[in-house]
Structures are given as structure tokens and as C-alpha cells.
Design a protein around this motif. Sequence first.
Motif, mmCIF file in Angstrom:
data_model
loop_
_atom_site.group_PDB
_atom_site.id
_atom_site.type_symbol
_atom_site.label_atom_id
_atom_site.label_comp_id
_atom_site.label_asym_id
_atom_site.label_seq_id
_atom_site.Cartn_x
_atom_site.Cartn_y
_atom_site.Cartn_z
ATOM 1 N N CYS A 154 0.847 -1.197 0.000
ATOM 2 C CA CYS A 154 0.000 0.000 0.000
ATOM 3 C C CYS A 154 0.884 1.250 0.000
ATOM 4 C CB CYS A 154 -0.846 0.073 1.270
ATOM 5 S SG CYS A 154 -1.802 -1.398 1.577
ATOM 6 N N GLY A 155 0.342 2.327 -0.508
ATOM 7 C CA GLY A 155 0.978 3.647 -0.398
ATOM 8 C C GLY A 155 2.387 3.665 -0.956
ATOM 9 N N THR A 156 3.288 4.201 -0.168
ATOM 10 C CA THR A 156 4.682 4.312 -0.593
ATOM 11 C C THR A 156 5.298 2.941 -0.858
ATOM 12 O OG1 THR A 156 5.046 6.446 0.431
ATOM 13 C CG2 THR A 156 6.957 5.008 0.291
ATOM 14 N N SER A 157 4.940 1.963 -0.062
ATOM 15 C CA SER A 157 5.488 0.616 -0.256
ATOM 16 C C SER A 157 5.046 0.060 -1.603
ATOM 17 C CB SER A 157 5.036 -0.309 0.877
ATOM 18 O OG SER A 157 5.472 0.209 2.119
ATOM 19 N N SER A 163 6.112 -3.983 3.412
ATOM 20 C CA SER A 163 5.478 -3.150 4.442
ATOM 21 C C SER A 163 6.517 -2.639 5.430
ATOM 22 C CB SER A 163 4.423 -3.971 5.191
ATOM 23 O OG SER A 163 3.880 -3.225 6.254
ATOM 24 N N GLN A 164 6.550 -1.351 5.628
ATOM 25 C CA GLN A 164 7.458 -0.774 6.613
ATOM 26 C C GLN A 164 7.086 -1.274 8.001
ATOM 27 O OE1 GLN A 164 8.914 1.268 9.699
ATOM 28 N NE2 GLN A 164 6.827 1.867 9.242
ATOM 29 N N GLY A 191 4.861 -3.653 8.916
ATOM 30 C CA GLY A 191 4.559 -5.069 9.093
ATOM 31 C C GLY A 191 3.190 -5.304 9.705
ATOM 32 N N THR A 244 0.249 -3.444 8.413
ATOM 33 C CA THR A 244 -0.806 -2.881 7.564
ATOM 34 C C THR A 244 -1.851 -3.945 7.243
ATOM 35 O OG1 THR A 244 0.752 -1.303 6.657
ATOM 36 C CG2 THR A 244 -1.215 -1.737 5.333
ATOM 37 N N VAL A 253 5.122 10.237 9.807
ATOM 38 C CA VAL A 253 4.080 9.477 9.111
ATOM 39 C C VAL A 253 4.476 9.259 7.651
ATOM 40 C CG1 VAL A 253 1.712 9.641 8.242
ATOM 41 C CG2 VAL A 253 2.180 10.023 10.668
ATOM 42 N N ALA A 254 5.055 10.270 7.039
ATOM 43 C CA ALA A 254 5.468 10.136 5.640
ATOM 44 C C ALA A 254 6.691 9.229 5.548
ATOM 45 C CB ALA A 254 5.792 11.499 5.053
ATOM 46 N N SER A 255 6.599 8.248 4.696
ATOM 47 C CA SER A 255 7.662 7.268 4.576
ATOM 48 C C SER A 255 8.763 7.787 3.651
ATOM 49 C CB SER A 255 7.035 5.998 3.997
ATOM 50 O OG SER A 255 7.918 4.939 4.121
ATOM 51 N N GLN A 300 13.378 -0.196 1.023
ATOM 52 C CA GLN A 300 12.529 -1.197 0.348
ATOM 53 C C GLN A 300 13.011 -1.403 -1.083
ATOM 54 O OE1 GLN A 300 8.813 0.808 0.845
ATOM 55 N NE2 GLN A 300 8.295 -0.264 2.739
ATOM 56 N N LYS A 332 3.698 12.231 -1.573
ATOM 57 C CA LYS A 332 4.326 12.980 -0.473
ATOM 58 C C LYS A 332 3.701 14.364 -0.355
ATOM 59 C CE LYS A 332 6.922 10.172 1.380
ATOM 60 N NZ LYS A 332 5.925 9.221 0.987
ATOM 61 N N GLU A 375 0.029 14.168 1.001
ATOM 62 C CA GLU A 375 -0.157 13.829 2.406
ATOM 63 C C GLU A 375 0.412 14.890 3.340
ATOM 64 O OE1 GLU A 375 3.218 10.285 2.916
ATOM 65 O OE2 GLU A 375 1.453 10.189 4.175
ATOM 66 N N VAL A 420 -1.530 1.616 9.420
ATOM 67 C CA VAL A 420 -2.973 1.534 9.156
ATOM 68 C C VAL A 420 -3.443 0.111 9.421
ATOM 69 C CG1 VAL A 420 -4.781 1.983 7.447
ATOM 70 C CG2 VAL A 420 -2.700 3.355 7.429
HETATM 71 O O1 M6R Z 1 3.760 0.172 6.890
HETATM 72 P P1 M6R Z 1 3.459 0.059 5.429
HETATM 73 O O2 M6R Z 1 4.648 0.160 4.574
HETATM 74 O O3 M6R Z 1 2.660 -1.186 5.109
HETATM 75 O O4 M6R Z 1 2.529 1.300 5.101
HETATM 76 C C1 M6R Z 1 1.942 1.480 3.852
HETATM 77 C C2 M6R Z 1 1.366 2.867 3.696
HETATM 78 O O5 M6R Z 1 0.366 3.092 4.641
HETATM 79 C C3 M6R Z 1 2.436 3.957 3.829
HETATM 80 O O6 M6R Z 1 3.487 3.768 2.937
HETATM 81 C C4 M6R Z 1 1.828 5.351 3.592
HETATM 82 O O7 M6R Z 1 1.413 5.467 2.264
HETATM 83 C C5 M6R Z 1 2.834 6.458 3.956
HETATM 84 N N1 M6R Z 1 2.252 7.381 4.912
HETATM 85 C C6 M6R Z 1 3.283 7.262 2.765
HETATM 86 O O8 M6R Z 1 4.213 8.240 3.101
#
Ligand code: M6R
Length: 369
Positions: A57-60, A104-105, A107, A109, A155-157, A164, A242, A245, A366
Motif C-alpha cells: 500500500c501507499g509508498t510501499s 510493508s514498513q 509489518g 498494515t 508518518v510520511a515514509s 525497500q 508525499k 499527504e 494503518v
Molecule cells: O507500513 P506500510 O509500509 O505497510 O505502510 C503502507 C502505507 O500506509 C504507507 O506507505 C503510507 O502510504 C505512507 N504514509 C506514505 O508516506
Amino acid sequence: EKGGYEYFMAKEIDEQPRAVADTLLGRHSETGEMTLDEVRLTDQDLRDVDKVFIVACGTSYHAGQVAKYAIEHWTRIPCEVELASEFRYRDPVLDRSTLVVAISQSGETMDTLMALRHAKEQKARVLAICNTNGSTIPRESDAVLYTHGGPEIAVASTKAFLTQLTACYLVGLHLAQVRGVMFADEVGAVLERLNQMPAKIRAVLDAMGPVRELAVDLAAAKSVLFIGRHVGYPVALEGALKLKELAYMHAEGFAAGELKHGPISLIEPGTPVVCVVPSPRGRSVLRDKLVSNIQEVRARGARTIVIAEEGDEAVVPFADHVIFVPPTPTLLAPLVTTVPLQVLACEIASARGHDVDQPRNLAKSVTVE
Ligand code: M6R
């Protein structure tokens, strides 16, 4: 704990050379064997793989989109990338020769976890790329490659994304080698280029002064567009995410080739368009096409912010602002081209007076679907 930085995000952006170096550390032996952290998959299992699905999801997810280019190029195995929340509910075709890579950052999600569970029910093998030791996703996977980003607080990855990417490259190289598609010396040559990346990321970080100035200028923009091709396309998507968000601005990333199929209508005089230009030494056709796209948007009045490789002076006449990054092999370029976009979003959000580390409505992890 912010160590003198104004925001955790700024600190984490700055930690990226170290984070990438740590993720690479000790992964590959002289003989080319790759060390995963927890492996419940044999080389034979990996040789049997006939399809790779990346779910995230998202950045990942954007890291997965970059990985697709590398994995297909190096392994010649078909690879698809899908948003975890979509994958789970469309009844994907999976069996025991499918490798599902969950990125997943945190782990934790939930969307990614549910996709992984669905994959396992269909007997697919699951490999996790994760930054958090002992979290649920790696615990439920057949194999794990940990990214060594260290805790990500903002929060922003940012550093998680670069690590990754690094882990995905390692997985691609390992698969290619186990399957005999690449020889140890070829894998070694790519690893050598990967090992040069931390210094290149540092060089980009050291040259961010003009990006900070530009950010102040762009803080009042109504909308910012991002375009790229090949691996620069997911980089464009990541730059836009980025900005959304953190700065709460309308931002959108496009495959540059799609512009004329619709989005070019969005361009008004002064619309900022960030253009991620491929290396002229790599796929030069792609680079030339991107340069034409820059001219197209400029002809409609766009203000162009061009990210290009040092030495690619031919882009200068079409750029209102140029940000040069060190020469890098095409597939690895996102490790450097993403960095200015992270800094840009951080600085625009700060100039707009937002809470950079804790944007509204968002949680770091999330855990609901
Ligand atoms: O922990 P995860 O890598 O699974 O999270 C996935 C996304 O929720 C996460 O990358 C989100 O999009 C970031 N806030 C983006 O900066």
C-alpha cells in the motif's frame, strides 16, 4: 531525539545513505549467496516460481512498482504489482509456484496482511520485505528480508522507501542467480553499483539548498504535477503522494506518455510540473521522449522543474529549474531521483505551516482495512 533536526522527517531523509548501506550490509557472500533473515523457502522453491505478485500500500506500493521493472529485467519472470486492498478481493490466480512479495514498513498494515493471508490460502509462497522485526507480516511469511532503516517516526515514509527499493533489488538479483538467468559475476557487478548508492544519495542531500528555496516559491501553487517514464513513473507517483499527504495540495503523478491522452489539459500558465528524466546513457530513447514531453508541457505554459542526470545539459533550455543527480544505472535511479521530491514535499509542507511529522487524518500504521 530529533537530533537537532526540525522534524523527524528531515532526520529520516538525512539518514537514507546509512539506511541503504545497512540494508545492503552482509547480504551477499563471495559466492553470490544471498542471506535472507528468515527462510522457510528452498532454492528449489525459488526455481519453481513462474509468477511474482508484489502487494503493498501507499509508498510501499510505489517501491513495488519500481521493483517490477528490475525483477522482470533480471529474472525474466512475469511480475505484477497490485495494491493490497485490490488484490485480495478480485480473486487473483495463484498457486504454489507463485511468489507473493509483501512490502510493508510497519509489518502491521491490515490490507497487506489480508492479501498475504489470501495468497497463503491459495498455497502461494510469501516473502516479506519489512522494516519492523517480529511484526505480523514477517511472522506469517515463508521468508523475510528485513530493511535496516531503523525506526521511522514521521508518518510520511522516506528512508523506508529507499531501503525497500534496496531490498527489492536484492530479491531480484537473488532470484535471477538461483534460476541461472544471471551469473555470479553479473550479479556482483550490479551489487557493486548498489554499494555506490549511499555515497550518491549523500551527494544529492548535500545539494538540496536550491530545492528548499524552490519549495518556498511553490508553497502557494494550486496543484503540482509530476511526470516520469519507466522507473521514473513510480517516482513521479511517490513525489505526488508525499505532497498530498504533507502539504494537502492537489498533486498527481503521470506516466509522461499518458499526458496527451488527457492530463495535459490540466496545464495552465504557471502550473508546476516536476519532470523525472531518465539517464541519457541508459535507455536514451526514453530520455529523449521525456525531453519532448517537457517541451510539450512548457509550450502550454507549465513551469518545469527538471530532475536530470549530471552532465545532461541538453535539458537546461527547457527547464525553469534543474536539479541534477549523480549518474546512476537506469534501474537504480529511483534511489537518487526520489530524494529531491521528499525534500520538496517536506519543505513545502513546512512553508505552509503544517505539522510535517503528523499530517492530519493519517496514522503511521494503518491497522484497519
Ligand atoms: O507500513 P506500510 O509500509 O505497510 O505502510 C503502507 C502505507 O500506509 C504507507 O506507505 C503510507 O502510504 C505512507 N504514509 C506514505 O508516506
